[in-house]
Design a protein around this motif. Structure first.
Motif, short mmCIF file in Angstrom:
data_model
loop_
_atom_site.label_atom_id
_atom_site.label_comp_id
_atom_site.label_asym_id
_atom_site.label_seq_id
_atom_site.Cartn_x
_atom_site.Cartn_y
_atom_site.Cartn_z
N VAL A 24 0.85 -1.20 0.00
CA VAL A 24 0.00 0.00 0.00
C VAL A 24 0.88 1.24 0.00
O VAL A 24 1.78 1.37 0.82
N ALA A 25 0.60 2.16 -0.93
CA ALA A 25 1.39 3.40 -1.06
C ALA A 25 1.01 4.37 0.06
O ALA A 25 -0.16 4.51 0.41
N VAL A 26 2.02 5.04 0.61
CA VAL A 26 1.82 6.07 1.61
C VAL A 26 2.83 7.18 1.36
O VAL A 26 4.01 6.92 1.12
N ALA A 27 2.36 8.42 1.37
CA ALA A 27 3.25 9.56 1.14
C ALA A 27 3.16 10.50 2.34
O ALA A 27 2.06 10.87 2.76
N ASN A 28 4.31 10.87 2.88
CA ASN A 28 4.41 11.87 3.94
C ASN A 28 4.90 13.17 3.31
O ASN A 28 5.77 13.16 2.44
N PHE A 29 4.31 14.28 3.77
CA PHE A 29 4.73 15.58 3.27
C PHE A 29 4.42 16.64 4.31
O PHE A 29 3.61 16.42 5.22
N THR A 30 5.11 17.76 4.20
CA THR A 30 4.88 18.89 5.10
C THR A 30 4.36 20.05 4.27
O THR A 30 4.90 20.37 3.21
N LEU A 31 3.32 20.67 4.79
CA LEU A 31 2.66 21.77 4.10
C LEU A 31 2.93 23.07 4.85
O LEU A 31 2.73 23.14 6.06
N CYS A 51 1.64 16.01 7.11
CA CYS A 51 0.48 15.35 6.53
C CYS A 51 0.88 13.97 6.00
O CYS A 51 2.06 13.72 5.71
N VAL A 52 -0.11 13.11 5.87
CA VAL A 52 0.10 11.79 5.28
C VAL A 52 -1.10 11.48 4.40
O VAL A 52 -2.24 11.86 4.71
N VAL A 53 -0.85 10.84 3.25
CA VAL A 53 -1.93 10.44 2.35
C VAL A 53 -1.63 9.02 1.89
O VAL A 53 -0.46 8.63 1.76
N TRP A 54 -2.67 8.24 1.66
CA TRP A 54 -2.53 6.82 1.36
C TRP A 54 -3.01 6.47 -0.04
O TRP A 54 -3.75 7.22 -0.67
N ARG A 55 -2.56 5.34 -0.54
CA ARG A 55 -2.99 4.67 -1.75
C ARG A 55 -2.74 5.51 -3.01
O ARG A 55 -1.71 6.12 -3.16
N ARG A 56 -3.69 5.51 -3.94
CA ARG A 56 -3.49 6.16 -5.24
C ARG A 56 -3.21 7.66 -5.12
O ARG A 56 -2.33 8.18 -5.82
N ASN A 60 -0.06 9.71 -6.83
CA ASN A 60 -0.26 10.89 -7.68
C ASN A 60 0.48 12.10 -7.13
O ASN A 60 1.11 12.85 -7.88
N LEU A 61 0.39 12.31 -5.82
CA LEU A 61 1.08 13.44 -5.21
C LEU A 61 2.58 13.36 -5.45
O LEU A 61 3.21 14.33 -5.86
N ALA A 62 3.16 12.19 -5.22
CA ALA A 62 4.60 12.02 -5.39
C ALA A 62 5.03 12.14 -6.85
O ALA A 62 6.11 12.65 -7.14
N ASN A 63 4.18 11.70 -7.77
CA ASN A 63 4.54 11.73 -9.19
C ASN A 63 4.37 13.10 -9.83
O ASN A 63 5.10 13.43 -10.77
N TYR A 64 3.43 13.91 -9.35
CA TYR A 64 3.10 15.13 -10.07
C TYR A 64 3.37 16.43 -9.30
O TYR A 64 3.31 17.50 -9.89
N MET A 65 3.65 16.36 -8.02
CA MET A 65 3.92 17.57 -7.25
C MET A 65 5.33 17.51 -6.69
O MET A 65 5.87 16.43 -6.45
N LYS A 66 5.93 18.68 -6.46
CA LYS A 66 7.29 18.75 -5.94
C LYS A 66 7.38 19.90 -4.95
O LYS A 66 6.40 20.60 -4.71
#
Length: 166
Positions: A24-31, A51-56, A60-66
């Motif tokens: 399962v994909a999980v992305a951590n990021f700071t806003l 923040c943390v976001v899961w799955r698809r 998408n966040l990791a692939n398209y935002m920087k």
């Protein structure tokens, strides 16, 4: 009971995409979210929210935002704790995002264009490609259709009270 958070801010670094052992994909990021007021020196301050976001949406966040990309987050506050390697109890408060909206296109910078692509969105480079003659024909038809249908022709408009939404 209500636990709802809506944030708009910029990523402080590229999202950190990982996968759980079950895949399962999980992305951590700071806003970085600007405060709505200035301090005594007249400077705007910001809060840095984990923040943390899961799955698809995480992929998408990791692939398209920087770093520096503006995003909107809709989610909930979650607190958790664990014992670190030194045996100390560590408390973590973070936003678990239900959705992440892309408020800029992939190539945009802080002062750049905005696209509002949505949590599944990205800028498809092939979507607006046409040959020049199609573009010319499209531009000509747009010019003909740009007449204002609400332009005041000087005649009264007959609207009954039943037609008004208020």
């Amino acid at each position: 009971m209500l636990n709802r958070v809506v944030l708009v801010g910029r990523l402080t670094k590229d999202p950190d995409l990982r996968y759980t052992p079950s895949g399962v994909a999980v992305a951590n990021f700071t806003l970085a979210v600007n405060r709505p007021f200035s301090n005594q020196q007249g400077e705007r301050e910001a809060d840095f929210i984990n923040c943390v976001v899961w799955r698809r949406p995480a992929e998408n966040l990791a692939n398209y935002m920087k770093k520096g990309s503006m995003v909107g987050v809709d989610g909930r506050v979650q607190t958790r704790s664990f014992d670190n390697q030194e045996g100390n109890r560590v408390f973590i408060t973070e936003i678990v995002a239900d959705s992440v909206q892309f408020l800029e296109t992939k190539g945009a910078t802080s002062g750049g264009q905005s696209g509002g692509q949505g949590s599944q969105g990205y800028n498809n480079p092939n979507q607006n490609q046409q040959n020049p003659s199609q573009n010319q024909n499209q531009n000509n038809s747009n010019n003909n259709n740009n007449q204002d249908p609400f332009k005041d022709s000087g005649e009264p408009i007959d609207i009954s009270d039943d037609d008004l939404p208020f």
